[in-house]
Design an enzyme around this catalytic site. Structure first.
Site, PDB file in Angstrom:
ATOM      1  N   ASN A  48       0.792  -1.222   0.000  1.00  0.00           N
ATOM      2  CA  ASN A  48       0.000   0.000   0.000  1.00  0.00           C
ATOM      3  C   ASN A  48       0.829   1.279   0.000  1.00  0.00           C
ATOM      4  O   ASN A  48       0.308   2.345  -0.342  1.00  0.00           O
ATOM      5  CB  ASN A  48      -0.947  -0.001   1.197  1.00  0.00           C
ATOM      6  CG  ASN A  48      -1.978  -1.104   1.115  1.00  0.00           C
ATOM      7  OD1 ASN A  48      -2.698  -1.214   0.141  1.00  0.00           O
ATOM      8  ND2 ASN A  48      -2.032  -1.957   2.132  1.00  0.00           N
ATOM      9  N   ARG A  97      -6.406  -0.134  13.605  1.00  0.00           N
ATOM     10  CA  ARG A  97      -7.291  -1.291  13.759  1.00  0.00           C
ATOM     11  C   ARG A  97      -6.773  -2.241  14.827  1.00  0.00           C
ATOM     12  O   ARG A  97      -5.570  -2.304  15.106  1.00  0.00           O
ATOM     13  CB  ARG A  97      -7.452  -2.019  12.436  1.00  0.00           C
ATOM     14  CG  ARG A  97      -6.162  -2.579  11.900  1.00  0.00           C
ATOM     15  CD  ARG A  97      -6.394  -3.442  10.674  1.00  0.00           C
ATOM     16  NE  ARG A  97      -6.820  -2.648   9.526  1.00  0.00           N
ATOM     17  CZ  ARG A  97      -7.058  -3.193   8.330  1.00  0.00           C
ATOM     18  NH1 ARG A  97      -6.925  -4.498   8.159  1.00  0.00           N
ATOM     19  NH2 ARG A  97      -7.409  -2.438   7.319  1.00  0.00           N
ATOM     20  N   GLN A 129     -10.670   1.329  -2.255  1.00  0.00           N
ATOM     21  CA  GLN A 129      -9.603   0.338  -2.281  1.00  0.00           C
ATOM     22  C   GLN A 129      -8.268   0.993  -2.608  1.00  0.00           C
ATOM     23  O   GLN A 129      -8.140   1.700  -3.613  1.00  0.00           O
ATOM     24  CB  GLN A 129      -9.919  -0.735  -3.319  1.00  0.00           C
ATOM     25  CG  GLN A 129      -8.930  -1.894  -3.317  1.00  0.00           C
ATOM     26  CD  GLN A 129      -9.482  -3.091  -4.053  1.00  0.00           C
ATOM     27  OE1 GLN A 129     -10.182  -3.919  -3.493  1.00  0.00           O
ATOM     28  NE2 GLN A 129      -9.193  -3.180  -5.337  1.00  0.00           N
ATOM     29  N   ARG A 187     -22.283 -17.880 -31.294  1.00  0.00           N
ATOM     30  CA  ARG A 187     -21.398 -16.946 -30.591  1.00  0.00           C
ATOM     31  C   ARG A 187     -21.664 -15.518 -31.076  1.00  0.00           C
ATOM     32  O   ARG A 187     -21.568 -15.221 -32.259  1.00  0.00           O
ATOM     33  CB  ARG A 187     -19.928 -17.311 -30.831  1.00  0.00           C
ATOM     34  CG  ARG A 187     -19.516 -18.640 -30.202  1.00  0.00           C
ATOM     35  CD  ARG A 187     -18.088 -18.997 -30.589  1.00  0.00           C
ATOM     36  NE  ARG A 187     -17.137 -18.038 -30.085  1.00  0.00           N
ATOM     37  CZ  ARG A 187     -16.510 -18.158 -28.912  1.00  0.00           C
ATOM     38  NH1 ARG A 187     -16.771 -19.201 -28.134  1.00  0.00           N
ATOM     39  NH2 ARG A 187     -15.645 -17.256 -28.526  1.00  0.00           N
TER      40      ARG A 187
END
Length: 430
Positions: A48, A97, A129, A187
């Site tokens: 990150n 956290r 995210q 297809r």
């Protein structure tokens, strides 16, 4: 969606670590951006905060969140001290956290529920995210409007895919397959079907009430479709070089237009060269020059960027060698510079440039002020920590090993991006 209840916001800590109190913003729902950034990534260690195109990965989404001006608070939930420092530097508050939601088996929902429980003043959570670096503020604005203006309770981002999917069917020792979303006998062409909506993971916006019930996507739910060019997700190392090229082209670089550099200043020792002097058996002194770096100088000059190399007063490279190097690379080298900031500022003023038009490449503590002031600044991969913290771009290449070429390509790509943006902004005349 039911009207949000007024709840006291416990707040958190600001960039200086001081306690801050939440703001209900005149009775409006408190909308919080939350980026989950655990330190224990198995695929890429500390992924990150790894540099992507000169910016910490998490910095790309934090910049988009801050500039959107949508959120009453912006948070990074982490269990790692280094991630915490980067998060604060990019304008986020930090939710440390607990160990219970920091395990490999912990789900995103569990972590968000802990955050909601500890921050009862938050009404809407936008879980962004960290590994989606091509997110733009306008994506967040349009998606959030579905909740604040259209009454949806949850919204998530998707990308449209036109992939034919098959299901594996295992039978005994062998296996066969069944078509899932196509008729093999008929297809369809790509243009003859709408494709499928696939989560791209960029963000999930959810009401507090749903999170408390253990639901991330539910209630009156909507999707927000993002273009394929913005749908970048980094899971493993092999994704990194692809993501870097994508983010340089489609990433969000901030409110200001990309800087158009007109002057590049670069250290001789520790940037253009590796800082070493080699001595032959006959006593001849030599330095190493990478042809990629000299080509980078040439590329910049062809695009109208002046390049000047700076050699400090304590540089052990002899003057005669500096003169030869100047001819070799085809640009001026300022030798015996005592005060780099004064010299750079003098050169800037002589050319009537503002700092945003100046790029600087340094590698050590004496370069910090120039790195901070310049519109674009970079350091080689092996630069000192103090200079890396001041630079806006951290190269993958080391000094004397192509770092200058890498920075040159970055400058030219931003120059191209700025030109394209100016063309888009140009108003046609009658």
């Amino acid at each position: 969606m039911a009207a949000a209840k007024k709840r006291p916001f416990l707040g958190g800590e600001d960039m200086d670590g001081k306690k801050v109190k939440g703001d209900l913003r005149g009775g409006k729902p408190h909308i919080a951006a939350l980026i989950l950034a655990r330190g224990g990534s198995k695929g890429i260690p500390l992924k990150n905060i790894k540099m992507l195109a000169g910016v910490p990965l998490i910095g790309w989404v934090l910049r988009a969140a801050v500039d959107s001006e949508l959120f009453g608070s912006i948070w990074v939930s982490t269990d790692h001290e280094k991630i915490e420092k980067v998060a604060r530097a990019w304008g986020a508050q930090v939710h440390r956290r607990s160990p219970e939601v920091s395990r490999d088996s912990s789900s995103s929902l569990e972590t968000i529920q802990e955050f909601v429980r500890l921050n009862p003043g938050v009404d809407i959570i936008c879980n962004i995210q960290a590994t989606s670096p091509c997110l733009h503020p306008h994506h967040l604005k349009q998606a959030l409007a579905k909740i604040t203006e259209e009454g949806f309770e949850s919204v998530f981002s998707v990308v449209r895919r036109h992939h034919f999917r098959w299901k594996e069917v295992k039978k005994g020792e062998g296996s066969s397959t069944l078509a899932l979303n196509l008729n093999p006998n008929r297809r369809l062409r790509r243009q003859d079907w709408d494709g499928e909506l696939c989560e791209n993971g960029s963000f999930y916006i959810t009401s507090r009430d749903l999170i408390e019930k253990g639901i991330l996507q539910g209630g009156k739910v909507a999707y927000f479709e993002m273009g394929a060019e913005y749908s970048v997700d980094i899971d493993v190392d092999i994704d990194w070089p692809v993501a870097e090229q994508r983010v340089l082209r489609y990433g969000y670089f901030g409110k200001d237009k990309p800087e158009v550099v007109r002057l590049l200043l670069c250290n001789l020792s520790g940037c253009l060269t590796d800082g070493q002097i080699y001595v032959s058996a006959e006593g001849l002194e030599m330095v190493s020059l990478n042809t990629r770096d000299s080509m980078g100088i040439c590329m910049l000059q062809k695009e109208g960027v002046e390049v000047i190399v700076i050699s400090s007063i304590d540089n052990p490279i002899p003057k005669v060698m500096v003169e030869k190097l100047s001819k070799q690379i085809g640009c001026e080298i300022r030798h015996n510079v005592e005060d780099k900031l004064s010299e750079v500022d003098k050169l800037r003023k002589e050319r009537e440039l503002v700092w945003k038009e100046v790029a600087y490449m340094g590698n050590d503590e004496p370069d910090v002020q120039c790195l901070n002031l310049s519109g674009l600044s970079a350091v080689p991969q092996d630069a000192t920590l103090v200079s890396r913290n001041a630079a806006k771009y951290a190269c993958h290449s080391a000094a004397g090993r192509g770092a200058l070429r890498e920075f040159a390509e970055h400058i030219l790509l931003l120059k191209k991006k700025a030109k394209s943006q100016m063309e888009q902004d140009r108003i046609p005349r009658d």
